[in-house]
Design a protein around this motif. Sequence first.
Motif, short mmCIF file in Angstrom:
data_model
loop_
_atom_site.label_atom_id
_atom_site.label_comp_id
_atom_site.label_asym_id
_atom_site.label_seq_id
_atom_site.Cartn_x
_atom_site.Cartn_y
_atom_site.Cartn_z
N PHE A 1 0.84 -1.20 0.00
CA PHE A 1 0.00 0.00 0.00
C PHE A 1 0.88 1.25 0.00
CE2 PHE A 1 -3.36 -2.89 1.13
CZ PHE A 1 -4.51 -2.27 0.64
N ASN A 2 2.06 1.15 0.62
CA ASN A 2 3.00 2.28 0.62
C ASN A 2 4.40 1.75 0.86
OD1 ASN A 2 3.42 2.15 3.58
ND2 ASN A 2 1.31 2.88 3.67
N LEU A 3 5.37 2.64 0.87
CA LEU A 3 6.77 2.24 0.96
C LEU A 3 7.16 1.63 2.29
CD1 LEU A 3 8.43 5.30 -0.85
CD2 LEU A 3 8.14 2.98 -1.75
N THR A 4 6.33 1.82 3.32
CA THR A 4 6.65 1.29 4.64
C THR A 4 6.33 -0.19 4.77
OG1 THR A 4 6.21 3.46 5.61
CG2 THR A 4 6.24 1.62 7.12
N ASP A 5 5.41 -0.69 3.95
CA ASP A 5 4.95 -2.07 4.11
C ASP A 5 6.08 -3.08 3.99
OD1 ASP A 5 2.38 -1.22 4.51
OD2 ASP A 5 1.73 -1.58 2.45
N SER A 6 6.98 -2.87 3.05
CA SER A 6 8.13 -3.75 2.89
C SER A 6 9.23 -2.93 2.22
CB SER A 6 7.78 -4.97 2.03
OG SER A 6 7.39 -4.57 0.74
N VAL A 7 10.41 -3.51 2.15
CA VAL A 7 11.54 -2.81 1.54
C VAL A 7 11.74 -3.36 0.13
CG1 VAL A 7 13.99 -2.24 1.71
CG2 VAL A 7 12.64 -2.55 3.80
N MET A 8 11.56 -2.50 -0.85
CA MET A 8 11.78 -2.95 -2.22
C MET A 8 13.03 -2.27 -2.78
SD MET A 8 9.41 -2.88 -5.67
CE MET A 8 8.38 -4.23 -5.16
N ILE A 9 13.99 -3.08 -3.17
CA ILE A 9 15.23 -2.59 -3.77
C ILE A 9 15.04 -2.64 -5.28
CG2 ILE A 9 17.70 -3.01 -4.03
CD1 ILE A 9 17.57 -4.37 -1.23
N MET B 1 23.09 2.20 -8.04
CA MET B 1 23.87 3.06 -7.15
C MET B 1 24.67 2.28 -6.11
SD MET B 1 21.42 6.40 -6.50
CE MET B 1 19.89 5.52 -6.19
N MET B 2 24.16 1.08 -5.71
CA MET B 2 24.80 0.38 -4.60
C MET B 2 25.27 -1.02 -4.93
SD MET B 2 22.25 1.37 -1.43
CE MET B 2 23.36 0.63 -0.22
N GLY B 3 24.64 -1.65 -5.93
CA GLY B 3 24.87 -3.07 -6.16
C GLY B 3 23.89 -3.89 -5.34
N VAL B 4 23.63 -5.11 -5.79
CA VAL B 4 22.63 -5.96 -5.14
C VAL B 4 23.01 -6.29 -3.71
CG1 VAL B 4 21.50 -8.22 -5.19
CG2 VAL B 4 21.84 -6.95 -7.32
N LYS C 1 22.27 -5.74 2.18
CA LYS C 1 22.91 -5.63 3.49
C LYS C 1 22.40 -4.39 4.22
CE LYS C 1 27.39 -5.16 5.80
NZ LYS C 1 28.86 -5.04 5.63
N SER C 2 22.33 -3.27 3.54
CA SER C 2 21.85 -2.03 4.14
C SER C 2 20.38 -2.16 4.56
CB SER C 2 22.02 -0.88 3.17
OG SER C 2 21.56 0.34 3.73
N ALA C 3 19.59 -2.82 3.71
CA ALA C 3 18.17 -3.00 4.02
C ALA C 3 18.00 -3.85 5.27
CB ALA C 3 17.46 -3.65 2.84
N LYS C 4 18.78 -4.90 5.40
CA LYS C 4 18.69 -5.77 6.57
C LYS C 4 19.05 -5.02 7.85
CE LYS C 4 19.34 -10.38 4.63
NZ LYS C 4 18.23 -10.98 5.40
N GLU C 5 19.98 -4.10 7.75
CA GLU C 5 20.38 -3.32 8.92
C GLU C 5 19.30 -2.33 9.35
OE1 GLU C 5 23.94 -1.53 7.53
OE2 GLU C 5 25.20 -3.32 7.88
N ALA D 1 19.33 -13.96 -3.99
CA ALA D 1 18.90 -15.09 -3.17
C ALA D 1 19.94 -15.44 -2.12
CB ALA D 1 18.63 -16.30 -4.07
N LYS D 2 21.19 -15.46 -2.52
CA LYS D 2 22.26 -15.81 -1.58
C LYS D 2 22.51 -14.71 -0.55
CE LYS D 2 24.71 -18.97 -4.69
NZ LYS D 2 25.97 -19.24 -5.44
N ALA D 3 22.16 -13.46 -0.89
CA ALA D 3 22.38 -12.34 0.02
C ALA D 3 21.25 -12.19 1.03
CB ALA D 3 22.55 -11.05 -0.76
#
Length: 279
Positions: A149-157, A164-167, A172-176, A198-200
């Motif tokens: 419904f909005n950006l808070t519901d889950s983290v979409m990369i 800009m960052m690589g997969v 890693k940043s999202a998990k933190e 998948a491996k990350a």
Amino acid sequence: MYTHEIESFLEEDLGYNDISCKLVPDHYVEAIIFTKGDCTLAGLDVAISFFDYFGMDYFTNHSNGDRISKNDVIFTLKGSSLSILRVERLVLNFLGHLCGIATNTSRCVDVVRSHSSDTRVACTRKTTPGIRKYEKMAVIAGGGDPHRFNLTDSVMIKDNHVRMMGVEAAIKSAKEKAGFTQKIEVEVESSADALVAAKAGADIIMLDNMEPDDIIKTVDLLKRSSIPEHIMIEISGGINMDNLEEYAKTGVDVISMGSLIHKSQWIDVSLEIVENQEI
């Protein structure tokens, strides 16, 4: 629908000098709202919010998600003719738009279910600003999944995050930063990046703008690489009713389609006064 939302929509539609609704004496009237085409119903709760606001009596034997036929009556209304005239266009606009989305969604769901009973059909955030929640509820009425419904519901990369960052760094940043209830989804455009995601530790891998044959090969690669069973595979990008059947055959977990909303056609819904009595 909250009162302030109702009043905001009314302010836009009625303005400050509503003459047309005052042309005839106020009467106690009965009216019907009916569809001029076959459709899947959505937005009944929105319509009822307007009826309640104006103190109207209403009756329906339908629910959101019902499939109805041309000329079927959706609502029977009783109340002030002035109130019915003032609410008419807003209610018909919402019903026409939301039933259109639900109808489009139900057709797509039928196509997918003919090939895979487990694959979900989801919408995206390609919605009309200000009425997203109603459009997504219409998707639900049609048997689809609302996605975020909005950006808070889950983290979409998405692709720009990856550029800009690589997969791996993005995951890693999202998990933190993410809370324990938030899933992490990664949009990729190649089999190699799907395997990296998948491996990350991604929870959902979206294969974006891939052809059906490439999707099947990527899913096979992921399975042969023994990725965790909880990882969901989603596909998106350019999928519509014309090519949906080929994508449905891939057997992925989720097919997300912006076209559920932005390619839907309004359903023609009408209101007619059927009886009146001077107040």
